[in-house]
Design a protein around this motif. Structure first.
Motif, PDB file in Angstrom:
ATOM      1  N   THR A   1       8.555   3.753   3.002  1.00 53.17           N
ATOM      2  CA  THR A   1       8.976   2.904   4.309  1.00 53.17           C
ATOM      3  C   THR A   1       8.910   3.969   5.222  1.00 53.17           C
TER       4      THR A   1
ATOM      5  N   SER B   1       3.496  -9.800   2.596  1.00 57.81           N
ATOM      6  CA  SER B   1       2.068  -9.749   3.014  1.00 57.81           C
ATOM      7  C   SER B   1       1.735 -11.025   3.017  1.00 57.81           C
TER       8      SER B   1
ATOM      9  N   TYR C   1       1.310   1.210  -0.873  1.00 56.13           N
ATOM     10  CA  TYR C   1       1.768   0.040  -0.938  1.00 56.13           C
ATOM     11  C   TYR C   1       0.828  -0.803  -1.679  1.00 56.13           C
TER      12      TYR C   1
ATOM     13  N   HIS D   1       2.867  -0.444  -4.531  1.00 49.96           N
ATOM     14  CA  HIS D   1       4.342  -1.435  -4.757  1.00 49.96           C
ATOM     15  C   HIS D   1       3.848  -3.136  -4.603  1.00 49.96           C
ATOM     16  N   LYS D   2       2.483  -3.424  -4.274  1.00 48.23           N
ATOM     17  CA  LYS D   2       2.806  -4.506  -4.108  1.00 48.23           C
ATOM     18  C   LYS D   2       2.680  -5.491  -6.174  1.00 48.23           C
TER      19      LYS D   2
END
Length: 183
Positions: free
Chosen positions: A35, A112, A49, A52-53
């Motif tokens: 971020t 998300s 991303y 991370h998800k």
């Protein structure tokens, strides 16, 4: 043989503790890094991303398993040498960390899932279904909750580690050293 007052946490709880610690600290570090990067950095969206998800979903699953294992396990009592306020603070911090270890990933999933431009919620070999309707106002709220609760979890981790360090190095006598219970 059932131990009524164990000295250490059961092996499954210890393994899940350290696995959750590695996952959560790694996710916070990756979240803060990705971020902080400008959107022009390709790696931010190509792999940061999605990773991370994926690991966020894994952290959620490990957190749920840890809650189930904790619920079924006999845990050591607080050391008798702890002041009442220390035992209460320890219990509160541990409970908040356990809850946030499940809620923070849920907020990430909701964020998300509700984002109108979402490319899905990956989980290693495929995508999870997005169960929430697309709504950028909801996304903004979930994003705020995910970030705020992640920083709250980090603060609880800092308190937890500070307590362990205090009991290990600053307290008189070794009977309040709680670290060996989790090793």
């Amino acid at each position: 043989m059932i131990v009524q007052n164990p000295v250490r946490y059961p092996v499954p709880m210890r393994l899940l503790h350290w696995l959750r610690a590695a996952l959560i600290l790694g996710l916070i570090a990756l979240g803060w890094t990705m971020t902080s990067l400008p959107d022009a950095v390709v790696a931010k969206f190509e792999w940061m991303y999605p990773v991370h998800k994926e690991f966020g979903v894994l952290a959620f699953l490990v957190g749920v398993i840890a809650l189930a294992v904790r619920w079924r396990s006999v845990r050591p009592a607080h050391p008798a040498s702890l002041a009442r306020w220390e035992a209460v603070l320890s219990s509160v911090v541990q409970a908040v960390m356990l809850v946030l270890a499940v809620v923070v990933p849920l907020m990430g999933y909701a964020m998300s899932s509700s984002f109108t431009q979402s490319d899905g919620v990956p989980f290693f070999l495929g995508d999870l279904p997005e169960l929430l309707p697309k709504n950028d106002r909801a996304f903004a709220w979930f994003a705020w909750a995910h970030e705020t609760l992640a920083y709250t979890l980090l603060a609880m981790i800092a308190l937890h580690v500070a307590g362990v360090v205090k009991h290990r190095f600053l307290d008189k006598g070794r009977d309040s050293d709680v670290l060996p219970r989790m090793l």
